[in-house]
Design a protein around this motif. Structure first.
Motif, mmCIF file in Angstrom:
data_model
loop_
_atom_site.group_PDB
_atom_site.id
_atom_site.type_symbol
_atom_site.label_atom_id
_atom_site.label_comp_id
_atom_site.label_asym_id
_atom_site.label_seq_id
_atom_site.Cartn_x
_atom_site.Cartn_y
_atom_site.Cartn_z
ATOM 1 N N THR A 2 0.832 -1.191 0.000
ATOM 2 C CA THR A 2 0.000 0.000 0.000
ATOM 3 C C THR A 2 0.873 1.249 0.000
ATOM 4 O OG1 THR A 2 -1.702 1.212 1.184
ATOM 5 C CG2 THR A 2 -0.257 -0.128 2.525
ATOM 6 N N SER A 3 0.519 2.222 -0.789
ATOM 7 C CA SER A 3 1.298 3.458 -0.848
ATOM 8 C C SER A 3 0.818 4.456 0.190
ATOM 9 C CB SER A 3 1.205 4.086 -2.246
ATOM 10 O OG SER A 3 -0.144 4.374 -2.543
ATOM 11 N N ASP A 4 -0.281 4.160 0.849
ATOM 12 C CA ASP A 4 -0.828 5.072 1.852
ATOM 13 C C ASP A 4 -0.394 4.698 3.260
ATOM 14 O OD1 ASP A 4 -2.143 6.567 -0.071
ATOM 15 O OD2 ASP A 4 -3.979 5.395 0.075
ATOM 16 N N PHE A 5 0.643 3.890 3.388
ATOM 17 C CA PHE A 5 1.136 3.471 4.700
ATOM 18 C C PHE A 5 1.816 4.646 5.390
ATOM 19 C CE2 PHE A 5 4.629 1.869 7.339
ATOM 20 C CZ PHE A 5 3.910 1.081 8.223
ATOM 21 N N SER A 6 1.536 4.801 6.667
ATOM 22 C CA SER A 6 2.241 5.807 7.457
ATOM 23 C C SER A 6 2.379 5.322 8.893
ATOM 24 C CB SER A 6 1.514 7.158 7.410
ATOM 25 O OG SER A 6 0.236 7.063 8.001
ATOM 26 N N ILE A 7 3.351 5.896 9.557
ATOM 27 C CA ILE A 7 3.632 5.577 10.955
ATOM 28 C C ILE A 7 3.662 6.879 11.728
ATOM 29 C CG2 ILE A 7 5.367 4.710 12.568
ATOM 30 C CD1 ILE A 7 6.219 2.698 10.555
ATOM 31 N N LYS A 8 3.002 6.868 12.886
ATOM 32 C CA LYS A 8 3.004 8.059 13.752
ATOM 33 C C LYS A 8 3.501 7.654 15.127
ATOM 34 C CE LYS A 8 -0.785 10.308 11.379
ATOM 35 N NZ LYS A 8 -2.180 10.671 11.396
ATOM 36 N N LYS A 9 4.492 8.382 15.619
ATOM 37 C CA LYS A 9 4.982 8.127 16.974
ATOM 38 C C LYS A 9 3.870 8.449 17.964
ATOM 39 C CE LYS A 9 8.849 8.313 19.938
ATOM 40 N NZ LYS A 9 9.579 9.153 20.800
ATOM 41 N N THR A 10 3.742 7.615 18.955
ATOM 42 C CA THR A 10 2.713 7.774 19.974
ATOM 43 C C THR A 10 3.221 8.735 21.033
ATOM 44 O OG1 THR A 10 1.977 5.527 19.551
ATOM 45 C CG2 THR A 10 1.293 6.511 21.633
ATOM 46 N N ASP A 11 2.532 9.874 21.142
ATOM 47 C CA ASP A 11 2.952 10.909 22.083
ATOM 48 C C ASP A 11 1.866 11.280 23.093
ATOM 49 O OD1 ASP A 11 5.562 11.371 20.972
ATOM 50 O OD2 ASP A 11 4.602 12.442 19.330
ATOM 51 N N THR A 12 0.615 11.048 22.739
ATOM 52 C CA THR A 12 -0.472 11.564 23.577
ATOM 53 C C THR A 12 -1.193 10.437 24.316
ATOM 54 O OG1 THR A 12 -2.191 11.358 21.877
ATOM 55 C CG2 THR A 12 -0.869 13.402 21.860
ATOM 56 N N ASP A 13 -1.871 10.811 25.384
ATOM 57 C CA ASP A 13 -2.684 9.844 26.124
ATOM 58 C C ASP A 13 -3.775 9.259 25.238
ATOM 59 O OD1 ASP A 13 -1.228 10.110 28.450
ATOM 60 O OD2 ASP A 13 -2.628 11.494 29.399
ATOM 61 N N GLU A 14 -4.322 10.070 24.358
ATOM 62 C CA GLU A 14 -5.361 9.579 23.448
ATOM 63 C C GLU A 14 -4.810 8.474 22.535
ATOM 64 O OE1 GLU A 14 -8.338 11.157 19.890
ATOM 65 O OE2 GLU A 14 -7.123 12.609 20.984
ATOM 66 N N GLN A 65 2.009 4.097 15.907
ATOM 67 C CA GLN A 65 0.758 3.630 15.315
ATOM 68 C C GLN A 65 0.968 3.434 13.821
ATOM 69 O OE1 GLN A 65 -1.556 7.027 17.028
ATOM 70 N NE2 GLN A 65 -3.030 5.415 17.519
ATOM 71 N N LEU A 66 0.385 2.356 13.278
ATOM 72 C CA LEU A 66 0.498 2.032 11.858
ATOM 73 C C LEU A 66 -0.825 2.346 11.180
ATOM 74 C CD1 LEU A 66 2.128 -1.509 12.279
ATOM 75 C CD2 LEU A 66 3.270 0.721 12.214
ATOM 76 N N PHE A 67 -0.756 3.076 10.072
ATOM 77 C CA PHE A 67 -1.951 3.483 9.348
ATOM 78 C C PHE A 67 -1.887 3.024 7.895
ATOM 79 C CE2 PHE A 67 -1.692 6.417 12.852
ATOM 80 C CZ PHE A 67 -3.002 6.606 13.230
ATOM 81 N N GLY A 74 -2.695 -0.941 13.238
ATOM 82 C CA GLY A 74 -1.841 -1.696 14.123
ATOM 83 C C GLY A 74 -0.858 -0.802 14.843
ATOM 84 N N TYR A 75 0.070 -1.450 15.528
ATOM 85 C CA TYR A 75 1.052 -0.690 16.293
ATOM 86 C C TYR A 75 2.300 -1.530 16.504
ATOM 87 C CZ TYR A 75 -0.611 -3.454 20.279
ATOM 88 O OH TYR A 75 -0.957 -4.489 21.115
ATOM 89 N N THR A 76 3.365 -0.828 16.815
ATOM 90 C CA THR A 76 4.616 -1.479 17.152
ATOM 91 C C THR A 76 5.203 -0.790 18.373
ATOM 92 O OG1 THR A 76 6.723 -2.284 16.263
ATOM 93 C CG2 THR A 76 6.036 -0.096 15.565
ATOM 94 N N GLY A 77 5.874 -1.577 19.185
ATOM 95 C CA GLY A 77 6.545 -1.055 20.365
ATOM 96 C C GLY A 77 7.970 -1.564 20.390
ATOM 97 N N ILE A 78 8.904 -0.664 20.673
ATOM 98 C CA ILE A 78 10.317 -1.018 20.660
ATOM 99 C C ILE A 78 10.989 -0.509 21.925
ATOM 100 C CG2 ILE A 78 10.488 -1.075 18.146
ATOM 101 C CD1 ILE A 78 11.780 1.748 18.316
ATOM 102 N N HIS A 79 12.138 -1.090 22.209
ATOM 103 C CA HIS A 79 12.965 -0.610 23.311
ATOM 104 C C HIS A 79 14.423 -0.691 22.867
ATOM 105 C CE1 HIS A 79 14.930 -0.390 27.254
ATOM 106 N NE2 HIS A 79 13.845 0.271 27.607
#
Length: 168
Positions: A2-14, A65-67, A74-79
């Motif tokens: 998909t060309s509409d894939f985007s990732i946003k870093k999770t910063d807010t409580d929402e 967050q994965l869009f 979906g989502y991913t979490g890393i450390h």
């Protein structure tokens, strides 16, 4: 892909709450047949709930967050690791969005992040009986390097493979 894939870093409580809500859906659907409802409920509360995610973020975890277009898929979490390896703690995609190569695109993002941070590998743990996820990780180039059984409390054990992807 998909060309509409985007990732946003999770910063807010929402955003954290959105991840926790999606985690409950994904875990109930995907993991109940593998580990049973009781362990799913326990693990969601312990590792995927809003308070658990907030605490993880406070302790250095990063969530994204994965869009697919505008749809939160979906989502991913890393450390960041202390040994120049990145720990991929979570990579989950909701059922309706699987098969759209979102995991591949998320993994490309993670490899880029590793290169920017000077990491030599990405590692993760995956339940030994989670055949679909194991197949995806193998397809992405991960190899099983060890096994582990971890007591997570509540009378539950995680029986996992440790997998690694070497960047160099």
């Amino acid at each position: 892909m998909t060309s509409d894939f985007s990732i946003k870093k999770t910063d807010t409580d929402e955003q954290i709450q959105e991840i926790a809500s999606l985690a409950e859906i994904i875990w109930s659907e995907h993991f109940t047949p593998i580990i049973g409802k009781e362990q799913v409920d326990y693990m969601v509360e312990k590792f995927q709930s809003y308070p658990a995610l907030k605490e993880q973020i406070a302790n250095g975890y990063e969530y994204y967050q994965l869009f697919d277009g505008i749809e939160f898929c979906g989502y991913t979490g890393i450390h960041p690791g202390e040994d120049s390896r990145l720990f991929l703690s979570k990579l989950y995609i909701k059922k309706e969005c699987r098969g759209h190569h979102l995991a591949t695109q998320a993994f490309s993002f993670l490899k880029k992040l590793c290169r920017e941070r000077g990491c030599s590998a990405i590692w993760l743990t995956c339940n030994k009986y989670n055949d679909n996820s194991l197949a995806v990780y193998r397809h992405l180039g991960f190899q099983i390097i060890d096994t582990q059984k971890a007591d997570i409390g509540g009378g539950f054990i995680m029986d996992d493979y440790i997998m690694e992807y070497r960047l160099f």
